[in-house]
Design an enzyme around this catalytic site. Structure first.
Site, PDB file in Angstrom:
ATOM      1  N   GLY A 181       0.654  -1.156   0.091  1.00 61.03           N
ATOM      2  CA  GLY A 181       0.120   0.061  -0.171  1.00 61.03           C
ATOM      3  C   GLY A 181       0.835   1.146   0.140  1.00 61.03           C
ATOM      4  N   ARG A 240       1.111  -5.196  -4.928  1.00 60.77           N
ATOM      5  CA  ARG A 240       0.904  -6.290  -3.845  1.00 60.77           C
ATOM      6  C   ARG A 240       1.037  -7.388  -4.461  1.00 60.77           C
ATOM      7  NH1 ARG A 240      -0.602  -3.823   1.070  1.00 60.77           N
ATOM      8  NH2 ARG A 240      -2.438  -2.475   1.067  1.00 60.77           N
ATOM      9  N   ASP A 257       4.885  -4.224   6.413  1.00 61.35           N
ATOM     10  CA  ASP A 257       5.223  -5.701   6.868  1.00 61.35           C
ATOM     11  C   ASP A 257       5.421  -6.654   5.843  1.00 61.35           C
ATOM     12  OD1 ASP A 257       4.864  -7.321   9.569  1.00 61.35           O
ATOM     13  OD2 ASP A 257       3.862  -8.254   8.153  1.00 61.35           O
ATOM     14  N   GLY A 258       4.388  -6.864   4.757  1.00 63.23           N
ATOM     15  CA  GLY A 258       4.468  -7.833   3.769  1.00 63.23           C
ATOM     16  C   GLY A 258       5.888  -7.548   2.917  1.00 63.23           C
ATOM     17  N   SER A 259       5.910  -6.350   2.638  1.00 63.24           N
ATOM     18  CA  SER A 259       7.066  -6.101   1.446  1.00 63.24           C
ATOM     19  C   SER A 259       8.353  -6.279   2.363  1.00 63.24           C
ATOM     20  CB  SER A 259       7.076  -4.404   1.340  1.00 63.24           C
ATOM     21  OG  SER A 259       5.801  -4.113   0.833  1.00 63.24           O
ATOM     22  N   THR A 288       4.229   2.665   5.561  1.00 61.34           N
ATOM     23  CA  THR A 288       2.956   2.184   5.610  1.00 61.34           C
ATOM     24  C   THR A 288       2.291   3.273   6.594  1.00 61.34           C
ATOM     25  OG1 THR A 288       1.620   0.773   6.748  1.00 61.34           O
ATOM     26  CG2 THR A 288       3.696   0.699   7.732  1.00 61.34           C
ATOM     27  N   ILE A 289       0.962   3.246   6.300  1.00 62.99           N
ATOM     28  CA  ILE A 289       0.257   4.423   6.997  1.00 62.99           C
ATOM     29  C   ILE A 289      -0.013   3.735   8.491  1.00 62.99           C
ATOM     30  CG2 ILE A 289      -0.860   5.651   5.239  1.00 62.99           C
ATOM     31  CD1 ILE A 289      -3.339   4.327   5.959  1.00 62.99           C
ATOM     32  N   ASP A 290       0.249   2.520   8.608  1.00 63.24           N
ATOM     33  CA  ASP A 290      -0.570   1.945   9.700  1.00 63.24           C
ATOM     34  C   ASP A 290       0.195   1.857  11.159  1.00 63.24           C
ATOM     35  OD1 ASP A 290      -2.292   1.073   7.964  1.00 63.24           O
ATOM     36  OD2 ASP A 290      -1.616  -1.298   7.888  1.00 63.24           O
ATOM     37  N   ASP A 293       2.650   0.048  12.135  1.00 62.19           N
ATOM     38  CA  ASP A 293       2.494  -1.185  12.820  1.00 62.19           C
ATOM     39  C   ASP A 293       3.882  -1.937  12.861  1.00 62.19           C
ATOM     40  OD1 ASP A 293       2.225  -1.742  10.217  1.00 62.19           O
ATOM     41  OD2 ASP A 293       0.727  -3.276  10.128  1.00 62.19           O
ATOM     42  N   MET A 325      -8.823   3.074   8.856  1.00 56.07           N
ATOM     43  CA  MET A 325      -7.796   2.357   8.314  1.00 56.07           C
ATOM     44  C   MET A 325      -6.889   1.885   9.482  1.00 56.07           C
ATOM     45  SD  MET A 325      -6.615   2.898   4.320  1.00 56.07           S
ATOM     46  CE  MET A 325      -7.676   2.026   3.116  1.00 56.07           C
ATOM     47  N   GLY A 326      -6.230   0.985   9.232  1.00 56.40           N
ATOM     48  CA  GLY A 326      -5.185   0.569  10.152  1.00 56.40           C
ATOM     49  C   GLY A 326      -4.961  -0.930  10.154  1.00 56.40           C
ATOM     50  N   ARG A 327      -5.520  -1.670   9.160  1.00 61.16           N
ATOM     51  CA  ARG A 327      -5.418  -3.251   8.956  1.00 61.16           C
ATOM     52  C   ARG A 327      -5.739  -3.913  10.504  1.00 61.16           C
ATOM     53  NH1 ARG A 327      -3.293  -6.073   4.311  1.00 61.16           N
ATOM     54  NH2 ARG A 327      -2.262  -4.217   3.874  1.00 61.16           N
ATOM     55  N   GLU A 365     -10.620  -0.331  11.656  1.00 61.24           N
ATOM     56  CA  GLU A 365     -11.387  -1.464  10.791  1.00 61.24           C
ATOM     57  C   GLU A 365     -10.695  -2.899  11.184  1.00 61.24           C
ATOM     58  OE1 GLU A 365      -9.461  -1.548   6.731  1.00 61.24           O
ATOM     59  OE2 GLU A 365      -7.399  -1.126   7.448  1.00 61.24           O
ATOM     60  N   GLN A 421      -7.162   8.349   3.335  1.00 60.59           N
ATOM     61  CA  GLN A 421      -6.225   8.469   4.426  1.00 60.59           C
ATOM     62  C   GLN A 421      -4.810   7.982   3.874  1.00 60.59           C
ATOM     63  OE1 GLN A 421      -8.254   6.331   8.131  1.00 60.59           O
ATOM     64  NE2 GLN A 421      -9.012   5.632   6.273  1.00 60.59           N
ATOM     65  N   ARG A 422      -4.916   7.571   2.728  1.00 62.50           N
ATOM     66  CA  ARG A 422      -3.474   7.110   2.047  1.00 62.50           C
ATOM     67  C   ARG A 422      -3.011   8.184   1.098  1.00 62.50           C
ATOM     68  NH1 ARG A 422      -3.898   0.963   1.285  1.00 62.50           N
ATOM     69  NH2 ARG A 422      -3.403   1.550  -0.896  1.00 62.50           N
TER      70      ARG A 422
HETATM   71  O1  F6P Z   1      -1.488  -1.256   5.233  1.00 58.85           O
HETATM   72  C1  F6P Z   1      -2.112  -0.117   4.503  1.00 58.85           C
HETATM   73  C2  F6P Z   1      -3.468  -0.366   4.442  1.00 58.85           C
HETATM   74  O2  F6P Z   1      -3.893   0.958   3.940  1.00 58.85           O
HETATM   75  C3  F6P Z   1      -4.336  -0.658   5.629  1.00 58.85           C
HETATM   76  O3  F6P Z   1      -4.552   0.175   6.548  1.00 58.85           O
HETATM   77  C4  F6P Z   1      -5.554  -1.275   5.012  1.00 58.85           C
HETATM   78  O4  F6P Z   1      -6.198  -2.170   5.746  1.00 58.85           O
HETATM   79  C5  F6P Z   1      -5.003  -1.750   3.751  1.00 58.85           C
HETATM   80  O5  F6P Z   1      -3.547  -1.094   3.259  1.00 58.85           O
HETATM   81  C6  F6P Z   1      -5.845  -1.738   2.425  1.00 58.85           C
HETATM   82  O6  F6P Z   1      -5.217  -2.671   1.464  1.00 58.85           O
HETATM   83  P1  F6P Z   1      -5.563  -2.396  -0.048  1.00 58.85           P
HETATM   84  O7  F6P Z   1      -4.869  -1.199  -0.514  1.00 58.85           O
HETATM   85  O8  F6P Z   1      -5.004  -3.595  -0.503  1.00 58.85           O
HETATM   86  O9  F6P Z   1      -7.218  -2.286  -0.195  1.00 58.85           O
END
Ligand code: F6P
Length: 331
Positions: free
Chosen positions: A13, A74, A105-107, A127-129, A131, A171-173, A226, A257-258
């Site tokens: 993201g 992704r 995290d994934g990246s 990442t915006i999260d 985390d 957001m914030g997974r 979320e 938010q992104r």
């Molecule tokens: O990891 C950043 C994030 O914006 C999370 O807060 C959110 O849950 C996720 O990406 C959304 O993912 P996608 O862009 O694949 O819909």
């Protein structure tokens, strides 16, 4: 092996500030006499050998731009070992001595896989999260909080005017940082997040109590991460408790938010980390993430990074609960 040519990618993201990090990496690399390539569209672009030489000209002025000039993805392919090996062949064929990967995290798990295959990598927390452990702040978090906070405050105006309650999903997974910071700084009535998953039933009862006994108002703003529930389900669960007594509206903030121009703080964090990523590579550091702690750059090897989860400190959760429980501790 002396490092002569490095490459940078943004992955996962996108987050505001990634461009400032790219600019800083390019400037530091060029100042140190390195060749610098950009990899387009994250790991997908790497597998497609979508590489571009980067120069000062290409990055001039991008620190103010949202998104990432390199694009992102992704990548599902890259999760497989055969494709990771294929990526290594591309890296070797292009004489790339080290990679800087900006993402969440994934990246950064992807970066770890590449480093296990033998190519030095350094990760930057993008990442915006917020985390990731190993850093006080991730690139993009402050901007996301800013956007969410402003939106929550606007919704608060409507809640007051209409005397209704709003669930605002942010957001914030799996992480509550955005909800917590945006909720605390916007004067929200309740802040619900994975590390503090207050039930809709409790909130429903509390809203009724505030309406009847305490403030004689139905106006309320509930900030919901979320990672706890989607806003519509949560709102319905509150309605199940309050019935027709209080109107519960829902607002899902989503992707706004992104996006947008990064805040000064995000641009600073990105510039600082981009610079230190290159310097650390040149000092022989590799296979870990560079983070910011106070005003110091800190390096955390991937194995340590992924063995610790980043959660809001207990004191901040308590602060949120002072808000949540206000007048409702006995429910
Ligand atoms: O990891 C950043 C994030 O914006 C999370 O807060 C959110 O849950 C996720 O990406 C959304 O993912 P996608 O862009 O694949 O819909």
């Amino acid at each position: 092996v002396a490092i002569k040519r490095i490459a940078v990618m943004t992955s996962g993201g996108d987050s505001p500030g990634m461009n400032a990090a790219i600019m800083s990496i390019v400037e530091t690399a060029i100042a140190r006499g390195l060749d610098i390539l950009g990899i387009k569209r994250g790991y997908e672009g790497l597998l497609d050998e979508d590489l571009v030489p980067l120069s000062l000209d290409k990055v001039r002025g991008i620190a103010f731009k949202g998104g990432t000039i390199l694009g992102t993805s992704r990548s599902k392919r890259f999760l497989k070992l055969e494709w990771q090996r294929y990526a290594l062949d591309i890296i070797t064929a292009n004489d790339i001595d080290a990679l800087i990967i900006i993402g969440g995290d994934g990246s950064l798990h992807g970066a770890w896989e590449l480093s296990k295959l033998g190519i030095p990598t350094i990760g930057l927390p993008g990442t915006i999260d917020n985390d990731l452990s190993g850093t006080d702040f991730t690139i993009g978090f402050d901007t996301a909080v800013h956007v969410a906070r402003n939106a929550i405050a606007k919704i608060g105006d409507i809640a007051k005017t209409e005397d209704t309650a709003f669930v605002v999903e942010v957001m914030g997974r799996h992480s509550g940082f955005i909800a917590l910071f945006a909720g605390l700084t916007s004067g929200a009535d309740f802040i619900v997040f994975p590390e503090n998953p207050i039930s809709a039933e409790f909130i429903g009862k509390c809203l009724l109590k505030r309406q009847s006994a305490l403030r004689k108002t139905s106006s309320s703003v509930i900030v919901l991460a979320e990672g706890v529930s989607d806003g519509f389900t949560y709102a319905q669960e509150i309605r199940d408790v309050v019935g027709n007594n209080i109107t519960i509206n829902v607002s899902v903030l989503g992707y706004i938010q992104r996006g947008g121009v990064p805040t000064a703080f995000d641009s600073f964090v990105a510039t600082f980390l981009g610079h230190h990523a290159v310097e650390m590579l040149l000092q022989g550091k590799k296979n870990g993430m560079v983070g910011i702690h106070g005003l110091d750059a800190i390096f955390t090897p991937y194995e340590d990074l992924f063995s610790t989860k980043s959660t809001p400190p207990a004191s901040l959760i308590e602060l949120a609960n002072l808000t949540n429980m206000c007048g409702c501790r006995d429910i």
